[in-house]
Design an enzyme around this catalytic site. Structure first.
Site, short mmCIF file in Angstrom:
data_model
loop_
_atom_site.label_atom_id
_atom_site.label_comp_id
_atom_site.label_asym_id
_atom_site.label_seq_id
_atom_site.Cartn_x
_atom_site.Cartn_y
_atom_site.Cartn_z
N CYS A 114 4.54 102.48 23.92
CA CYS A 114 4.27 101.88 25.33
C CYS A 114 2.64 102.12 25.11
CB CYS A 114 4.80 102.49 26.36
SG CYS A 114 6.44 102.61 26.04
N HIS A 254 1.78 104.02 33.06
CA HIS A 254 2.25 103.41 32.32
C HIS A 254 3.48 103.09 33.45
CE1 HIS A 254 5.51 101.33 29.52
NE2 HIS A 254 5.89 102.95 29.19
N ASN A 284 10.06 98.11 33.31
CA ASN A 284 8.83 99.08 32.06
C ASN A 284 9.00 98.08 29.67
OD1 ASN A 284 7.78 100.12 29.51
ND2 ASN A 284 9.50 101.94 29.87
O1 UT7 Z 1 8.07 104.22 27.66
C1 UT7 Z 1 8.92 105.31 27.85
C2 UT7 Z 1 9.91 105.02 28.04
N1 UT7 Z 1 11.45 105.92 28.30
C3 UT7 Z 1 11.18 106.58 30.05
O2 UT7 Z 1 9.95 106.08 30.10
C4 UT7 Z 1 12.62 106.84 30.35
C5 UT7 Z 1 12.01 108.65 31.08
N2 UT7 Z 1 12.96 108.24 31.35
C6 UT7 Z 1 13.41 108.28 32.15
O3 UT7 Z 1 12.77 107.75 33.10
C7 UT7 Z 1 14.71 108.52 33.42
O4 UT7 Z 1 15.09 109.53 32.48
C8 UT7 Z 1 15.83 107.91 33.31
C9 UT7 Z 1 15.70 106.75 33.85
C10 UT7 Z 1 16.16 107.23 31.99
C11 UT7 Z 1 16.96 108.37 32.90
O5 UT7 Z 1 16.95 109.45 35.19
P1 UT7 Z 1 18.07 111.21 34.76
O6 UT7 Z 1 17.89 111.35 36.14
O7 UT7 Z 1 17.19 111.81 33.68
O8 UT7 Z 1 18.66 111.10 34.52
P2 UT7 Z 1 20.22 111.52 33.53
O9 UT7 Z 1 19.98 111.15 32.05
O10 UT7 Z 1 19.87 113.04 33.84
O11 UT7 Z 1 21.65 110.58 33.82
C12 UT7 Z 1 22.07 111.17 35.14
C13 UT7 Z 1 23.69 110.51 34.87
C14 UT7 Z 1 23.89 110.92 34.31
O12 UT7 Z 1 25.68 110.96 34.49
P3 UT7 Z 1 26.28 112.57 34.22
O13 UT7 Z 1 26.24 112.72 33.13
O14 UT7 Z 1 25.52 113.39 34.92
O15 UT7 Z 1 27.98 111.72 34.85
C15 UT7 Z 1 24.23 109.26 33.17
O16 UT7 Z 1 25.21 108.96 32.29
O17 UT7 Z 1 23.44 109.03 35.16
C16 UT7 Z 1 24.16 108.60 34.47
N3 UT7 Z 1 23.53 107.03 33.86
C17 UT7 Z 1 23.49 106.02 34.65
N4 UT7 Z 1 24.58 105.90 35.72
C18 UT7 Z 1 24.47 104.34 36.19
C19 UT7 Z 1 22.61 107.00 33.24
N5 UT7 Z 1 22.19 105.21 33.11
C20 UT7 Z 1 22.55 104.96 34.34
C21 UT7 Z 1 22.69 104.51 34.64
N6 UT7 Z 1 23.67 103.67 35.77
N7 UT7 Z 1 22.73 103.09 34.01
#
Ligand code: UT7
Length: 329
Positions: A114, A254, A284
């Site tokens: 990115c 970004h 993204n």
């Molecule tokens: O260009 C570089 C690329 N990478 C990025 O920019 C990623 C940066 N990271 C992020 O943007 C965030 O970490 C995410 C959007 C990917 C995830 O958000 P988060 O607030 O960090 O969520 P998490 O990974 O801690 O997940 C929280 C919960 C989990 O469930 P449990 O374990 O709490 O029951 C996940 O399984 O949300 C769940 N989850 C979803 N639920 C519904 C993860 N993805 C999804 C989804 N829909 N798509």
């Protein structure tokens, strides 16, 4: 005084097909509410089967060239920041060169995920200052949909396809790229990668069965590093340019997550009109995110001659960077 690299044209391209959060609800266990509240995204553009990265890159490049009012033969160098080239080789940049008939240019791809567009800008700044190139086409282009695991809700809701391009030209005016700062923390390569399909784990039946040819990400950890990394990059680039937060007219970060962007804006005490956000429409788009946003910001009248623009990115590697640009058109 050394020559500056001035942006004289910008352009973007995105595939026609739009995938909404509601569409994603039919593909994986997710919801419009979750995606919007956790990421800020509503929809993204997805390339069809026939479209490759260089097709989008070419379309964006042609628009940037038209705006710059240059002939393609004037281009000395084409750099395409991408992690999804049409094929392992030749580079996507070479396909672009042929498509736009930039017959005198050198062309290569740059792999910084990115951060690819900012790394390309950084190289271009040096090439132009040294006199090795006068006109450079820097492109950020990716079709992450092609390496996305559409059964993995942790990643498939985040990404979109697209391309953005900028034509840089040598100038002795007080305009152009004032400073760049690039940095990589390679102790964290494991946080975001496509594990297979390269020389470490070449394609095989097992790879396809285990789906290791797709993006794997530890989202939470990437999130924390993204905030720290972009803050560090902005501070370093502004310091190099001898400028402060108060001098900044617009920040284009970004477009990975609205919460990452808000945290940067809060730290810099930036009002909403000084931060550009379009991730709601594009998701993204990896290396394309900044040049797409730059093109839209200019079209919307949010970038005017003399403005101080800060762009910043982070991505797999982990790579990060920022650039300070005095807008000159
Ligand atoms: O260009 C570089 C690329 N990478 C990025 O920019 C990623 C940066 N990271 C992020 O943007 C965030 O970490 C995410 C959007 C990917 C995830 O958000 P988060 O607030 O960090 O969520 P998490 O990974 O801690 O997940 C929280 C919960 C989990 O469930 P449990 O374990 O709490 O029951 C996940 O399984 O949300 C769940 N989850 C979803 N639920 C519904 C993860 N993805 C999804 C989804 N829909 N798509």
């Amino acid at each position: 005084m050394s020559l500056k690299a001035k942006i004289i044209g910008v352009g973007l391209a995105a595939p026609e097909k739009i995938l909404t959060n509601k569409d994603l609800e039919k593909i994986v266990e997710t919801s419009d509410e979750w995606i919007k509240s956790r990421t800020g995204m509503s929809e993204r553009h997805i390339a069809d089967e026939k479209t490759a990265t260089s097709d989008l890159a070419t379309a964006a490049a042609l628009k940037a060239i038209e705006m710059a009012k240059i002939a393609p033969e004037e281009i000395d160098l084409i750099i395409t920041g991408t992690v999804t080239p049409d094929m392992p080789f030749p580079s996507a940049a070479c396909f672009v060169q042929n498509n736009i008939k930039a017959v005198k240019a050198a062309a290569f791809d740059l792999s910084a995920a990115c951060s690819g567009f900012i790394y390309g800008l950084s190289l271009s700044k040096g090439m132009i200052a040294s006199g090795d190139a006068r006109t450079i086409l820097v492109i950020g282009a990716d079709c992450l949909s092609k390496i996305t695991d559409w059964t993995d809700r942790n990643t498939c809701v985040l990404f979109g396809d697209g391309a953005g391009a900028a034509v840089l030209q040598a100038t002795s005016e007080d305009a152009g790229v004032l400073s760049t700062y690039t940095y990589s923390d390679a102790s964290k390569t494991h946080l975001l990668q496509v594990p297979a399909g390269g020389s470490r784990v070449p394609f095989s039946k097992e790879v396809l069965e285990n789906r290791t040819n797709f993006i794997k990400m530890e989202g939470n950890e990437v999130f924390k590093n993204a905030v720290k990394g972009m803050e560090r990059a902005i501070d370093a680039a502004l310091h190099k340019a001898g400028l402060k937060y108060e001098d900044v007219s617009l920040v284009i970060p970004h477009q990975a997550n609205i919460r990452i962007i808000e945290s940067i804006a809060k730290r810099m005490k930036l009002p909403p009109e000084k931060v550009f956000i379009n991730l709601d429409k594009y998701g993204n788009t990896s290396a394309a995110s900044i040049p797409i946003a730059m093109t839209e910001a200019y079209a919307a009248g949010r970038l005017k001659k003399g403005d101080i623009l800060v762009i910043t990115a982070f991505g797999a590697g982990l790579t990060m960077g920022a650039a300070v640009i005095k807008w000159g058109i």
